[in-house]
Design a protein around this motif. Structure first.
Motif, PDB file in Angstrom:
ATOM      1  N   VAL A 185       0.857  -1.183   0.000  1.00 17.26           N
ATOM      2  CA  VAL A 185       0.000   0.000   0.000  1.00 17.26           C
ATOM      3  C   VAL A 185       0.893   1.233   0.000  1.00 17.26           C
ATOM      4  CG1 VAL A 185      -1.982  -1.076   1.122  1.00 17.26           C
ATOM      5  CG2 VAL A 185      -0.225   0.009   2.517  1.00 17.26           C
ATOM      6  N   CYS A 186       0.446   2.250  -0.707  1.00 16.11           N
ATOM      7  CA  CYS A 186       1.173   3.516  -0.768  1.00 16.11           C
ATOM      8  C   CYS A 186       0.278   4.618  -0.220  1.00 16.11           C
ATOM      9  CB  CYS A 186       1.580   3.842  -2.197  1.00 16.11           C
ATOM     10  SG  CYS A 186       2.882   2.773  -2.836  1.00 16.11           S
ATOM     11  N   PRO A 187       0.373   4.898   1.075  1.00 20.68           N
ATOM     12  CA  PRO A 187      -0.434   5.976   1.635  1.00 20.68           C
ATOM     13  C   PRO A 187       0.039   7.338   1.137  1.00 20.68           C
ATOM     14  CG  PRO A 187       0.375   4.472   3.333  1.00 20.68           C
ATOM     15  CD  PRO A 187       1.140   4.182   2.094  1.00 20.68           C
ATOM     16  N   GLY A 188      -0.900   8.254   1.073  1.00 22.98           N
ATOM     17  CA  GLY A 188      -0.559   9.642   0.780  1.00 22.98           C
ATOM     18  C   GLY A 188      -0.329  10.399   2.076  1.00 22.98           C
ATOM     19  N   TYR A 189      -0.954  11.555   2.208  1.00 28.91           N
ATOM     20  CA  TYR A 189      -0.783  12.384   3.406  1.00 28.91           C
ATOM     21  C   TYR A 189      -1.794  11.935   4.460  1.00 28.91           C
ATOM     22  CZ  TYR A 189       2.005  15.286   0.312  1.00 28.91           C
ATOM     23  OH  TYR A 189       2.962  15.736  -0.561  1.00 28.91           O
ATOM     24  N   ILE A 190      -1.304  11.146   5.405  1.00 32.06           N
ATOM     25  CA  ILE A 190      -2.162  10.553   6.427  1.00 32.06           C
ATOM     26  C   ILE A 190      -2.014  11.346   7.718  1.00 32.06           C
ATOM     27  CG2 ILE A 190      -2.832   8.406   7.554  1.00 32.06           C
ATOM     28  CD1 ILE A 190      -2.906   8.376   4.442  1.00 32.06           C
ATOM     29  N   ASN A 214      -1.607  22.293  12.555  1.00 31.80           N
ATOM     30  CA  ASN A 214      -2.845  22.533  11.810  1.00 31.80           C
ATOM     31  C   ASN A 214      -2.551  23.091  10.420  1.00 31.80           C
ATOM     32  OD1 ASN A 214      -4.433  21.626  13.898  1.00 31.80           O
ATOM     33  ND2 ASN A 214      -4.780  23.650  14.767  1.00 31.80           N
ATOM     34  N   ALA A 215      -1.533  23.956  10.338  1.00 31.29           N
ATOM     35  CA  ALA A 215      -1.166  24.515   9.035  1.00 31.29           C
ATOM     36  C   ALA A 215      -0.651  23.429   8.109  1.00 31.29           C
ATOM     37  CB  ALA A 215      -0.098  25.601   9.221  1.00 31.29           C
ATOM     38  N   ARG A 216       0.143  22.502   8.648  1.00 35.70           N
ATOM     39  CA  ARG A 216       0.626  21.386   7.832  1.00 35.70           C
ATOM     40  C   ARG A 216      -0.529  20.502   7.386  1.00 35.70           C
ATOM     41  NH1 ARG A 216       5.003  21.742  11.526  1.00 35.70           N
ATOM     42  NH2 ARG A 216       4.006  20.276  12.970  1.00 35.70           N
ATOM     43  N   ARG A 217      -1.493  20.302   8.266  1.00 38.45           N
ATOM     44  CA  ARG A 217      -2.648  19.472   7.925  1.00 38.45           C
ATOM     45  C   ARG A 217      -3.445  20.108   6.783  1.00 38.45           C
ATOM     46  NH1 ARG A 217      -4.677  19.307  12.581  1.00 38.45           N
ATOM     47  NH2 ARG A 217      -4.032  17.230  13.246  1.00 38.45           N
ATOM     48  N   GLU A 218      -3.666  21.407   6.860  1.00 39.00           N
ATOM     49  CA  GLU A 218      -4.428  22.098   5.820  1.00 39.00           C
ATOM     50  C   GLU A 218      -3.681  22.076   4.488  1.00 39.00           C
ATOM     51  OE1 GLU A 218      -5.249  25.969   7.295  1.00 39.00           O
ATOM     52  OE2 GLU A 218      -6.534  25.263   8.940  1.00 39.00           O
ATOM     53  N   ALA A 219      -2.360  22.251   4.543  1.00 37.06           N
ATOM     54  CA  ALA A 219      -1.568  22.226   3.313  1.00 37.06           C
ATOM     55  C   ALA A 219      -1.606  20.843   2.672  1.00 37.06           C
ATOM     56  CB  ALA A 219      -0.131  22.634   3.609  1.00 37.06           C
ATOM     57  N   ALA A 220      -1.534  19.813   3.498  1.00 39.81           N
ATOM     58  CA  ALA A 220      -1.579  18.447   2.968  1.00 39.81           C
ATOM     59  C   ALA A 220      -2.937  18.146   2.360  1.00 39.81           C
ATOM     60  CB  ALA A 220      -1.265  17.453   4.083  1.00 39.81           C
ATOM     61  N   ALA A 221      -3.992  18.571   3.013  1.00 38.45           N
ATOM     62  CA  ALA A 221      -5.343  18.342   2.485  1.00 38.45           C
ATOM     63  C   ALA A 221      -5.518  18.999   1.126  1.00 38.45           C
ATOM     64  CB  ALA A 221      -6.384  18.852   3.469  1.00 38.45           C
ATOM     65  N   ALA A 222      -4.905  20.171   0.958  1.00 33.37           N
ATOM     66  CA  ALA A 222      -5.043  20.901  -0.303  1.00 33.37           C
ATOM     67  C   ALA A 222      -4.361  20.181  -1.465  1.00 33.37           C
ATOM     68  CB  ALA A 222      -4.464  22.306  -0.148  1.00 33.37           C
ATOM     69  N   LEU A 223      -3.412  19.308  -1.179  1.00 30.46           N
ATOM     70  CA  LEU A 223      -2.703  18.573  -2.230  1.00 30.46           C
ATOM     71  C   LEU A 223      -3.471  17.363  -2.738  1.00 30.46           C
ATOM     72  CD1 LEU A 223       0.907  18.621  -0.712  1.00 30.46           C
ATOM     73  CD2 LEU A 223       0.075  19.980  -2.644  1.00 30.46           C
ATOM     74  N   GLN A 241      -7.194  14.799   4.373  1.00 32.06           N
ATOM     75  CA  GLN A 241      -6.285  13.706   4.663  1.00 32.06           C
ATOM     76  C   GLN A 241      -7.065  12.448   5.036  1.00 32.06           C
ATOM     77  OE1 GLN A 241      -3.931  16.105   7.647  1.00 32.06           O
ATOM     78  NE2 GLN A 241      -2.321  14.857   6.764  1.00 32.06           N
ATOM     79  N   ALA A 242      -6.393  11.308   4.927  1.00 31.16           N
ATOM     80  CA  ALA A 242      -6.988  10.064   5.391  1.00 31.16           C
ATOM     81  C   ALA A 242      -6.647   9.845   6.851  1.00 31.16           C
ATOM     82  CB  ALA A 242      -6.468   8.885   4.571  1.00 31.16           C
ATOM     83  N   SER A 243      -7.430   9.040   7.505  1.00 37.03           N
ATOM     84  CA  SER A 243      -7.089   8.565   8.838  1.00 37.03           C
ATOM     85  C   SER A 243      -6.246   7.303   8.704  1.00 37.03           C
ATOM     86  CB  SER A 243      -8.351   8.251   9.641  1.00 37.03           C
ATOM     87  OG  SER A 243      -9.028   7.144   9.072  1.00 37.03           O
ATOM     88  N   ALA A 244      -5.534   6.965   9.749  1.00 40.28           N
ATOM     89  CA  ALA A 244      -4.768   5.718   9.751  1.00 40.28           C
ATOM     90  C   ALA A 244      -5.687   4.523   9.554  1.00 40.28           C
ATOM     91  CB  ALA A 244      -3.990   5.594  11.052  1.00 40.28           C
ATOM     92  N   GLU A 245      -6.891   4.624  10.079  1.00 37.80           N
ATOM     93  CA  GLU A 245      -7.841   3.518   9.964  1.00 37.80           C
ATOM     94  C   GLU A 245      -8.246   3.256   8.523  1.00 37.80           C
ATOM     95  OE1 GLU A 245      -7.492   4.620  14.028  1.00 37.80           O
ATOM     96  OE2 GLU A 245      -7.935   5.881  12.271  1.00 37.80           O
ATOM     97  N   GLU A 246      -8.280   4.294   7.701  1.00 39.31           N
ATOM     98  CA  GLU A 246      -8.648   4.102   6.293  1.00 39.31           C
ATOM     99  C   GLU A 246      -7.564   3.322   5.546  1.00 39.31           C
ATOM    100  OE1 GLU A 246     -11.418   7.653   4.778  1.00 39.31           O
ATOM    101  OE2 GLU A 246      -9.630   8.380   5.805  1.00 39.31           O
ATOM    102  N   MET A 279       3.751  10.959  12.592  1.00 38.86           N
ATOM    103  CA  MET A 279       4.932  10.923  11.737  1.00 38.86           C
ATOM    104  C   MET A 279       4.919  12.053  10.717  1.00 38.86           C
ATOM    105  SD  MET A 279       6.421   7.831   9.385  1.00 38.86           S
ATOM    106  CE  MET A 279       7.807   8.083   8.277  1.00 38.86           C
ATOM    107  N   GLY A 280       3.738  12.381  10.228  1.00 38.53           N
ATOM    108  CA  GLY A 280       3.642  13.441   9.242  1.00 38.53           C
ATOM    109  C   GLY A 280       3.734  14.843   9.822  1.00 38.53           C
ATOM    110  N   GLY A 281       3.799  14.945  11.133  1.00 42.11           N
ATOM    111  CA  GLY A 281       3.878  16.254  11.768  1.00 42.11           C
ATOM    112  C   GLY A 281       2.564  16.994  11.780  1.00 42.11           C
ATOM    113  N   TYR A 282       1.446  16.255  11.608  1.00 43.87           N
ATOM    114  CA  TYR A 282       0.141  16.898  11.534  1.00 43.87           C
ATOM    115  C   TYR A 282      -0.514  17.011  12.908  1.00 43.87           C
ATOM    116  CZ  TYR A 282       1.057  15.676   6.728  1.00 43.87           C
ATOM    117  OH  TYR A 282       1.655  15.526   5.499  1.00 43.87           O
ATOM    118  N   ARG A 283       0.134  16.417  13.897  1.00 48.69           N
ATOM    119  CA  ARG A 283      -0.327  16.575  15.269  1.00 48.69           C
ATOM    120  C   ARG A 283       0.836  17.118  16.078  1.00 48.69           C
ATOM    121  NH1 ARG A 283      -3.301  10.658  15.823  1.00 48.69           N
ATOM    122  NH2 ARG A 283      -4.754  10.959  14.117  1.00 48.69           N
TER     123      ARG A 283
END
Length: 260
Positions: free
Chosen positions: A181-186, A206-215, A221-226, A190-194
């Motif tokens: 599996v190749c996850p994107g911005y989860i 939060n800024a990193r999370r919004e930037a990742a969502a925009a991509l 973003q996906a959750s780890a569960e997805e 690890m991704g620094g989104y928390r």
């Protein structure tokens, strides 16, 4: 209970995608070995609270001695091994190739790529004996398309992608299916989104999370569960004709090649 009676070892399972995967496989009936350099007690407790059975083992996947011990511990506790999920990984920070420290390069490849090989090497005899062996390697969209300032991470995950295909060629005829599996911005630590660094740290997260969502064309973003649900499908009999597959779980971001 698609995995009833089966034993699964998940690396990097103390948190993030690994922990979500361990919980998902346990919910499908598997008995779990939670392997990580961090304390996996919380993941085990969550599985046991839901009625599952799990064992936490310390394991640095870059160390062949620790890897062999973890696999041996799984077999000793549960009597065999049917599923391996190679999730353990590190990012290696952000830098141009010529500014990347050799120690960083070496460590990232040791964990992400060599660790996948070592765990596969140790587990394979038991997976072959099982007759229903399954491996899922957690790669990354960064193993498929370019990404800025991530030479070691991209190289390591690209290696995982092609190692998956090579393993599928060699072992699928012997009863072991291998997919990735190749996850994107989860949305994981690890991704620094928390962040747990107070208000300023959370603003940055939060800024990193919004930037990742925009991509991502899907707009979030996906959750780890997805991601974990896709892994659970790949190790189940429902994916019986899939091997050597590299499945993106990325909200469509690889269709745009827009990785910043």
């Amino acid at each position: 209970m698609r995995l009833s009676g089966r034993v699964a070892l998940v690396t990097g399972a103390a948190g993030g995608i690994g922990a979500a995967t361990a919980r998902a496989l346990a919910a499908d009936g598997a008995r779990l070995v939670v392997a990580d350099v961090a304390d996996g007690a919380r993941t085990v407790a969550e599985i046991e609270a839901a009625g599952g059975e799990a064992l936490a083992l310390h394991c640095d996947v870059s160390d062949p001695v620790q890897v062999e011990a973890a696999v041996a511990g799984a077999v000793e506790r549960f009597g065999g091994l049917d599923v391996l999920v190679n999730d353990a990984g590190i990012s290696g920070g952000s830098s141009l190739a010529h500014e990347t420290e050799v120690e960083v390069w070496t460590r990232v490849l040791a964990v992400n790529l060599t660790g996948t090989f070592l765990c596969t090497r140790a587990a394979m005899p038991h997976l072959l004996e099982s007759g229903r062996g399954r491996i899922v390697n957690v790669a990354s969209t960064y193993g498929l398309v370019r990404a800025p300032l991530a030479p070691a991470y991209c190289a390591s995950k690209g290696g995982v992608v092609n190692l998956t295909r090579q393993l599928a060629v060699d072992y699928s005829g012997l009863g072991v299916r291998v997919n990735a599996v190749c996850p994107g911005y989860i949305d994981t630590d690890m991704g620094g989104y928390r962040a747990s660094l107070g208000p300023e740290g959370q603003v940055a997260a939060n800024a990193r999370r919004e930037a990742a969502a925009a991509l991502q064309p899907i707009g979030r973003q996906a959750s780890a569960e997805e991601v974990a649900s896709v892994v659970a499908f790949l190790v189940s009999d429902e994916s019986s004709f899939m091997t050597g597959s590299v499945v993106t779980v990325d909200g469509g971001c690889t269709t745009t090649f827009n990785h910043g």
